[in-house]
Write a protein that holds these residues in place. Structure first.
Motif, PDB file in Angstrom:
ATOM      1  N   TRP A 172       8.397  -1.933  10.725  1.00  0.00           N
ATOM      2  CA  TRP A 172       7.006  -1.839  10.303  1.00  0.00           C
ATOM      3  C   TRP A 172       6.761  -2.842   9.166  1.00  0.00           C
ATOM      4  O   TRP A 172       7.653  -3.101   8.361  1.00  0.00           O
ATOM      5  N   ARG A 173       5.560  -3.350   9.099  1.00  0.00           N
ATOM      6  CA  ARG A 173       5.150  -4.206   7.989  1.00  0.00           C
ATOM      7  C   ARG A 173       3.788  -3.718   7.481  1.00  0.00           C
ATOM      8  O   ARG A 173       2.959  -3.259   8.262  1.00  0.00           O
ATOM      9  N   VAL A 174       3.570  -3.864   6.192  1.00  0.00           N
ATOM     10  CA  VAL A 174       2.309  -3.450   5.585  1.00  0.00           C
ATOM     11  C   VAL A 174       1.757  -4.604   4.763  1.00  0.00           C
ATOM     12  O   VAL A 174       2.427  -5.126   3.870  1.00  0.00           O
ATOM     13  N   GLY A 175       0.544  -5.012   5.062  1.00  0.00           N
ATOM     14  CA  GLY A 175      -0.112  -6.047   4.282  1.00  0.00           C
ATOM     15  C   GLY A 175      -0.767  -5.446   3.046  1.00  0.00           C
ATOM     16  O   GLY A 175      -1.429  -4.410   3.123  1.00  0.00           O
ATOM     17  N   VAL A 176      -0.558  -6.082   1.902  1.00  0.00           N
ATOM     18  CA  VAL A 176      -1.160  -5.643   0.639  1.00  0.00           C
ATOM     19  C   VAL A 176      -2.352  -6.545   0.345  1.00  0.00           C
ATOM     20  O   VAL A 176      -2.195  -7.762   0.168  1.00  0.00           O
ATOM     21  N   ALA A 177      -3.538  -5.976   0.305  1.00  0.00           N
ATOM     22  CA  ALA A 177      -4.751  -6.771   0.108  1.00  0.00           C
ATOM     23  C   ALA A 177      -4.757  -7.425  -1.268  1.00  0.00           C
ATOM     24  O   ALA A 177      -4.306  -6.846  -2.260  1.00  0.00           O
ATOM     25  N   ASP A 178      -5.251  -8.645  -1.311  1.00  0.00           N
ATOM     26  CA  ASP A 178      -5.414  -9.364  -2.577  1.00  0.00           C
ATOM     27  C   ASP A 178      -6.727  -8.911  -3.213  1.00  0.00           C
ATOM     28  O   ASP A 178      -7.802  -9.158  -2.656  1.00  0.00           O
ATOM     29  N   PRO A 179      -6.679  -8.240  -4.365  1.00  0.00           N
ATOM     30  CA  PRO A 179      -7.908  -7.704  -4.958  1.00  0.00           C
ATOM     31  C   PRO A 179      -8.854  -8.774  -5.475  1.00  0.00           C
ATOM     32  O   PRO A 179     -10.036  -8.506  -5.684  1.00  0.00           O
ATOM     33  N   LEU A 180      -8.355  -9.982  -5.695  1.00  0.00           N
ATOM     34  CA  LEU A 180      -9.182 -11.060  -6.242  1.00  0.00           C
ATOM     35  C   LEU A 180      -9.672 -12.035  -5.172  1.00  0.00           C
ATOM     36  O   LEU A 180     -10.474 -12.915  -5.466  1.00  0.00           O
ATOM     37  N   ARG A 181      -9.181 -11.870  -3.937  1.00  0.00           N
ATOM     38  CA  ARG A 181      -9.568 -12.759  -2.841  1.00  0.00           C
ATOM     39  C   ARG A 181      -9.845 -11.925  -1.605  1.00  0.00           C
ATOM     40  O   ARG A 181      -8.951 -11.699  -0.780  1.00  0.00           O
ATOM     41  N   PRO A 182     -11.063 -11.438  -1.467  1.00  0.00           N
ATOM     42  CA  PRO A 182     -11.407 -10.561  -0.338  1.00  0.00           C
ATOM     43  C   PRO A 182     -11.000 -11.176   0.998  1.00  0.00           C
ATOM     44  O   PRO A 182     -11.244 -12.354   1.267  1.00  0.00           O
ATOM     45  N   GLY A 183     -10.319 -10.367   1.792  1.00  0.00           N
ATOM     46  CA  GLY A 183      -9.847 -10.834   3.089  1.00  0.00           C
ATOM     47  C   GLY A 183      -8.466 -11.441   3.060  1.00  0.00           C
ATOM     48  O   GLY A 183      -7.863 -11.658   4.116  1.00  0.00           O
ATOM     49  N   GLY A 184      -7.941 -11.712   1.866  1.00  0.00           N
ATOM     50  CA  GLY A 184      -6.612 -12.302   1.743  1.00  0.00           C
ATOM     51  C   GLY A 184      -5.553 -11.251   1.477  1.00  0.00           C
ATOM     52  O   GLY A 184      -5.843 -10.096   1.168  1.00  0.00           O
ATOM     53  N   LEU A 185      -4.300 -11.656   1.612  1.00  0.00           N
ATOM     54  CA  LEU A 185      -3.168 -10.776   1.342  1.00  0.00           C
ATOM     55  C   LEU A 185      -2.404 -11.256   0.118  1.00  0.00           C
ATOM     56  O   LEU A 185      -2.142 -12.451  -0.032  1.00  0.00           O
ATOM     57  N   ALA A 186      -2.053 -10.304  -0.738  1.00  0.00           N
ATOM     58  CA  ALA A 186      -1.230 -10.614  -1.898  1.00  0.00           C
ATOM     59  C   ALA A 186       0.245 -10.623  -1.531  1.00  0.00           C
ATOM     60  O   ALA A 186       1.048 -11.324  -2.156  1.00  0.00           O
ATOM     61  N   ALA A 187       0.609  -9.829  -0.519  1.00  0.00           N
ATOM     62  CA  ALA A 187       2.013  -9.725  -0.107  1.00  0.00           C
ATOM     63  C   ALA A 187       2.065  -8.972   1.214  1.00  0.00           C
ATOM     64  O   ALA A 187       1.088  -8.333   1.629  1.00  0.00           O
ATOM     65  N   VAL A 188       3.216  -9.063   1.884  1.00  0.00           N
ATOM     66  CA  VAL A 188       3.496  -8.253   3.070  1.00  0.00           C
ATOM     67  C   VAL A 188       4.816  -7.548   2.817  1.00  0.00           C
ATOM     68  O   VAL A 188       5.837  -8.189   2.531  1.00  0.00           O
ATOM     69  N   VAL A 189       4.796  -6.230   2.882  1.00  0.00           N
ATOM     70  CA  VAL A 189       5.987  -5.417   2.639  1.00  0.00           C
ATOM     71  C   VAL A 189       6.620  -5.058   3.974  1.00  0.00           C
ATOM     72  O   VAL A 189       5.936  -4.632   4.917  1.00  0.00           O
ATOM     73  N   SER A 190       7.928  -5.223   4.067  1.00  0.00           N
ATOM     74  CA  SER A 190       8.667  -4.887   5.292  1.00  0.00           C
ATOM     75  C   SER A 190       9.485  -3.617   5.074  1.00  0.00           C
ATOM     76  O   SER A 190      10.096  -3.425   4.020  1.00  0.00           O
ATOM     77  N   ALA A 191       9.511  -2.777   6.105  1.00  0.00           N
ATOM     78  CA  ALA A 191      10.317  -1.558   6.063  1.00  0.00           C
ATOM     79  C   ALA A 191      11.695  -1.770   6.668  1.00  0.00           C
ATOM     80  O   ALA A 191      12.410  -0.791   6.917  1.00  0.00           O
ATOM     81  N   ALA A 192      12.097  -3.010   6.890  1.00  0.00           N
ATOM     82  CA  ALA A 192      13.392  -3.302   7.507  1.00  0.00           C
ATOM     83  C   ALA A 192      14.522  -2.636   6.736  1.00  0.00           C
ATOM     84  O   ALA A 192      14.611  -2.751   5.514  1.00  0.00           O
ATOM     85  N   GLY A 193      15.367  -1.902   7.457  1.00  0.00           N
ATOM     86  CA  GLY A 193      16.515  -1.255   6.844  1.00  0.00           C
ATOM     87  C   GLY A 193      16.222   0.061   6.173  1.00  0.00           C
ATOM     88  O   GLY A 193      17.127   0.711   5.639  1.00  0.00           O
ATOM     89  N   ALA A 194      14.971   0.502   6.188  1.00  0.00           N
ATOM     90  CA  ALA A 194      14.602   1.758   5.532  1.00  0.00           C
ATOM     91  C   ALA A 194      14.169   2.777   6.579  1.00  0.00           C
ATOM     92  O   ALA A 194      13.307   2.498   7.410  1.00  0.00           O
ATOM     93  N   ALA A 195      14.748   3.965   6.525  1.00  0.00           N
ATOM     94  CA  ALA A 195      14.334   5.033   7.435  1.00  0.00           C
ATOM     95  C   ALA A 195      12.967   5.577   7.058  1.00  0.00           C
ATOM     96  O   ALA A 195      12.229   6.076   7.913  1.00  0.00           O
ATOM     97  N   GLU A 196      12.644   5.483   5.765  1.00  0.00           N
ATOM     98  CA  GLU A 196      11.351   5.955   5.266  1.00  0.00           C
ATOM     99  C   GLU A 196      10.847   4.942   4.249  1.00  0.00           C
ATOM    100  O   GLU A 196      11.601   4.494   3.394  1.00  0.00           O
ATOM    101  N   LEU A 197       9.571   4.613   4.327  1.00  0.00           N
ATOM    102  CA  LEU A 197       8.989   3.717   3.343  1.00  0.00           C
ATOM    103  C   LEU A 197       7.503   4.044   3.200  1.00  0.00           C
ATOM    104  O   LEU A 197       6.809   4.272   4.185  1.00  0.00           O
ATOM    105  N   ALA A 198       7.057   4.070   1.960  1.00  0.00           N
ATOM    106  CA  ALA A 198       5.647   4.318   1.665  1.00  0.00           C
ATOM    107  C   ALA A 198       5.115   3.194   0.791  1.00  0.00           C
ATOM    108  O   ALA A 198       5.841   2.650  -0.043  1.00  0.00           O
TER     109      ALA A 198
END
Length: 267
Positions: A155-181
């Motif tokens: 799973w991957r989760v995009g983190v919205a960029d609060p200063l650039r609407p529509g952009g991403l500040a980062a993408v978090v990967s759940a690789a190797g994790a059984a649980e991730l929030a």
């Protein structure tokens, strides 16, 4: 929003559902398991979200939390979930040294923990179905991930960029994790809604967003709220002290700061 890394292998069947509740939308993406059994579990999970809204909403005069705040009910007279959530909130207040609180100017308001708790509980309800190997529940931008969407994919989760609407500040990967929030608190979506528990007024902070990554959404949601109210310097030091927790902080001056262990989690 959670998505999957696509590849040439055929993806397992997915069951998806979106539900409006708690003033936002909860989106489910479930991989594996018998579709009929998954849909039954989804119905149970969704019913749990609506029940949590009915019990904990501070906007409903007849909710148990509203009646508790007015002194019309005791905790013992409420649904068992109320005592559970208040105990978790008390632990969050202790661990955050009061920066997370369910009381503002004397009024009981546990909504700062309820959404994350409810989303995590819903995800675990669906994950319990035999054969289910991947669950994503996105509650208004805060995400609980369990398992994986398909073999050798994360799973991957995009983190919205609060200063650039529509952009991403980062993408978090759940690789190797059984649980991730992944939980974010900030002003981009809802304005200055986070309260400084010491004053009962909107927090005065140099931050515009805090994203917390950890195994459980109940706590990630609490820690993001508390860290935002602290301000960047105190928040970063405190978040570094929490085991299994990583974070990304963005200031109004467009500075990006993160805990030492976050980079390996970024896709």
């Amino acid at each position: 929003m959670a998505d999957t890394v696509t590849g040439p292998a055929k993806a397992p069947a997915a069951v998806r559902h979106a539900e409006e509740v708690m003033g936002t939308v909860f989106s489910f993406d479930v991989r594996g398991g018998d579709p009929a059994a998954v849909r039954a579990a989804l119905a149970e999970a969704v019913a749990g979200l609506h029940r949590a809204d009915a019990v904990f909403s501070t906007y409903r005069a007849d909710s148990e939390v509203s009646r508790l705040a007015r002194g019309e009910l005791s905790v013992a007279g409420c649904a068992p979930e109320v005592a559970e959530v208040l105990e978790l909130a008390a632990e969050a207040e202790r661990l955050s040294e009061g920066w997370f609180s369910t009381r503002y100017q004397g009024s009981l308001d546990p909504t700062g923990i309820v959404k994350g708790w409810a989303a995590e509980r819903a995800a675990r309800t669906v994950r319990a179905v035999e054969g289910v190997h991947g669950v994503s529940v996105n509650g208004g931008g805060d995400v609980q991930l369990l398992g994986a969407p398909e073999p050798h994919r994360a799973w991957r989760v995009g983190v919205a960029d609060p200063l650039r609407p529509g952009g991403l500040a980062a993408v978090v990967s759940a690789a190797g994790a059984a649980e991730l929030a992944v939980a974010t608190s900030g002003t981009a979506e809802r304005g200055a809604h986070i309260v400084d528990p010491r004053t009962g007024r909107p927090a005065v902070t140099d931050l515009v967003a805090v994203t917390v990554v950890g195994p459980e959404l109940t706590w990630a949601d609490c820690w993001a709220t508390a860290a935002f109210a602290m301000g960047s310097r105190a928040a970063l030091a405190w978040l570094e002290s929490l085991p299994g927790v990583e974070a990304l902080l963005i200031t109004a001056g467009d500075e990006v700061r993160c805990t030492a262990g976050l980079p390996p989690r970024l896709a």
